[in-house]
Design an enzyme around this catalytic site. Structure first.
Site, PDB file in Angstrom:
ATOM      1  N   LEU A 126       0.851  -1.198   0.000  1.00 29.80           N
ATOM      2  CA  LEU A 126       0.000   0.000   0.000  1.00 29.80           C
ATOM      3  C   LEU A 126       0.882   1.241   0.000  1.00 29.80           C
ATOM      4  O   LEU A 126       1.622   1.487   0.954  1.00 29.80           O
ATOM      5  CB  LEU A 126      -0.910   0.001   1.229  1.00 29.80           C
ATOM      6  CG  LEU A 126      -1.826   1.215   1.393  1.00 29.80           C
ATOM      7  CD1 LEU A 126      -2.878   1.241   0.297  1.00 29.80           C
ATOM      8  CD2 LEU A 126      -2.486   1.208   2.768  1.00 29.80           C
ATOM      9  N   HIS A 230       5.875   2.527  12.437  1.00 32.24           N
ATOM     10  CA  HIS A 230       6.501   3.757  11.982  1.00 32.24           C
ATOM     11  C   HIS A 230       5.472   4.880  12.008  1.00 32.24           C
ATOM     12  O   HIS A 230       4.277   4.652  11.801  1.00 32.24           O
ATOM     13  CB  HIS A 230       7.020   3.544  10.554  1.00 32.24           C
ATOM     14  CG  HIS A 230       7.925   4.629  10.059  1.00 32.24           C
ATOM     15  ND1 HIS A 230       7.452   5.835   9.585  1.00 32.24           N
ATOM     16  CD2 HIS A 230       9.285   4.685   9.950  1.00 32.24           C
ATOM     17  CE1 HIS A 230       8.471   6.586   9.206  1.00 32.24           C
ATOM     18  NE2 HIS A 230       9.599   5.912   9.418  1.00 32.24           N
TER      19      HIS A 230
END
Length: 344
Positions: A126, A230
């Site tokens: 993605l 992240h």
């Protein structure tokens, strides 16, 4: 209008640019011409197959601006992972050290290497280009995969996973990997990440510790990132959590990012999607301010198309989806064809 479609060989240049922009930690798109061409070829073969069970197919899609022809993002589904190349994870569990004689009872977290997700389907790859990260585009790109999976559920496993990018700095260095590197490896995190992206995972079984790792023996920085994503991955994780995905203790071997999972039939977008005939007509009576934005797709495989629009309205009474001619053209739909949709 932005339209999701299967990738083709003509998209190579765009895919390579996305691979470059995706940066460290995005292992599913390595900056390697041969690998990228192989991914496209594998996807084309997968979309062309006539099958009724998940094997080793890889469905790679691109999001295209229909007005400019520019590819602005990618998303993909692996039908069944770990069947040809082992898929490794660490599982975060517990072990108990207990001595009644000494009146000591300690619970310790441990990381055990495993292949528990072998055969599961995986949503992956993605990526939305920076200048397109606005409005509902990112949400659609993530959820559009579920339109394809709902329509062609026989091609996928009962369990669906997503590996989320773990914590690393601007240079691509992972605190978790730094501890592993110091004790077991002699290569930097970006290099190890790159090798995985190229499909070279032999070194994992050769060099990774075979026995459980006691978490309290790791550095404090390494312990702090286990199961965390992240900063740029947080929105993607929130979207999947809303879909019903959960973290059950599995983390990546290199950056300790979480792997989340859900049962195919329990994914919200799949469960809530509907199929009905389309009526092509005017929607002048529908207020743009009050109407829902719908994610809509046709029923194709190699000819799959999906988009999101306000120029579509579900008529409950007639059980039909009224769409504009522009939407019909984008999705290659004719009057009376069936379409699948959900509210975005």
């Amino acid at each position: 209008m932005q339209v999701l479609r299967p990738i083709t060989a003509n998209d190579f240049d765009a895919l390579k640019q996305i691979a470059i922009e995706s940066g460290h930690g995005f292992t599913s798109l390595p900056v390697d011409d041969t690998q990228l061409k192989e991914k496209i070829e594998r996807a084309e073969k997968s979309f062309a197959k006539n099958i009724n069970q998940p094997l080793d197919e890889s469905y790679l899609f691109v999001l295209e601006d229909s007005e400019t022809g520019e590819v602005i993002g990618t998303t993909a589904i692996e039908a069944a992972v770990g069947l040809s190349v082992p898929l490794y994870h660490y599982h975060l569990g517990k072990t108990v050290h207990h001595s009644p004689t000494l009146n000591v009872y300690n619970t310790v977290d441990i990381l055990s290497m495993c292949n528990d997700y072998t055969g599961c389907s995986e949503i992956c790859t993605l990526f939305l280009r920076e200048n397109s990260r606005k409005g509902l585009t990112g949400r659609f790109l993530s959820r559009s995969r579920f339109l394809f999976m709902a329509q062609h559920s026989e091609r996928f496993a009962d369990t669906v996973i997503a590996e989320m990018r773990g914590v690393s700095d601007e240079d691509g260095h992972s605190p978790f990997w730094q501890w592993l590197q110091e004790h077991f490896f002699s290569i930097e995190f970006p290099q190890a990440d790159h090798l995985v992206g190229l499909g070279d995972k032999v070194f994992i079984s050769e060099l990774m510790p075979k026995y459980p790792i006691y978490v309290n023996l790791l550095s404090k920085k390494a312990q702090a990132v286990i199961g965390h994503v992240h900063e740029k991955t947080k929105p993607a994780l929130k979207l999947l959590e809303k879909e019903g995905f959960e973290h059950r203790g599995y983390v990546d071997l290199f950056d300790a990012g979480p792997t989340v999972e859900a049962k195919l039939g329990n994914i919200r977008s799949i469960r809530d999607s509907q199929v009905c005939p389309v009526t092509i007509g005017e929607l002048d009576h529908i207020s743009q301010n009050s109407s829902d934005t719908l994610a809509v797709c046709n029923q194709g495989v190699s000819g799959f198309r999906a988009t999101f629009t306000k120029d579509a309205h579900y008529n409950h009474a007639k059980h039909t989806l009224v769409i504009s001619q522009d939407v019909a053209n984008a999705l290659n739909l004719s009057q009376g064809d069936a379409a699948r949709f959900f509210r975005l």
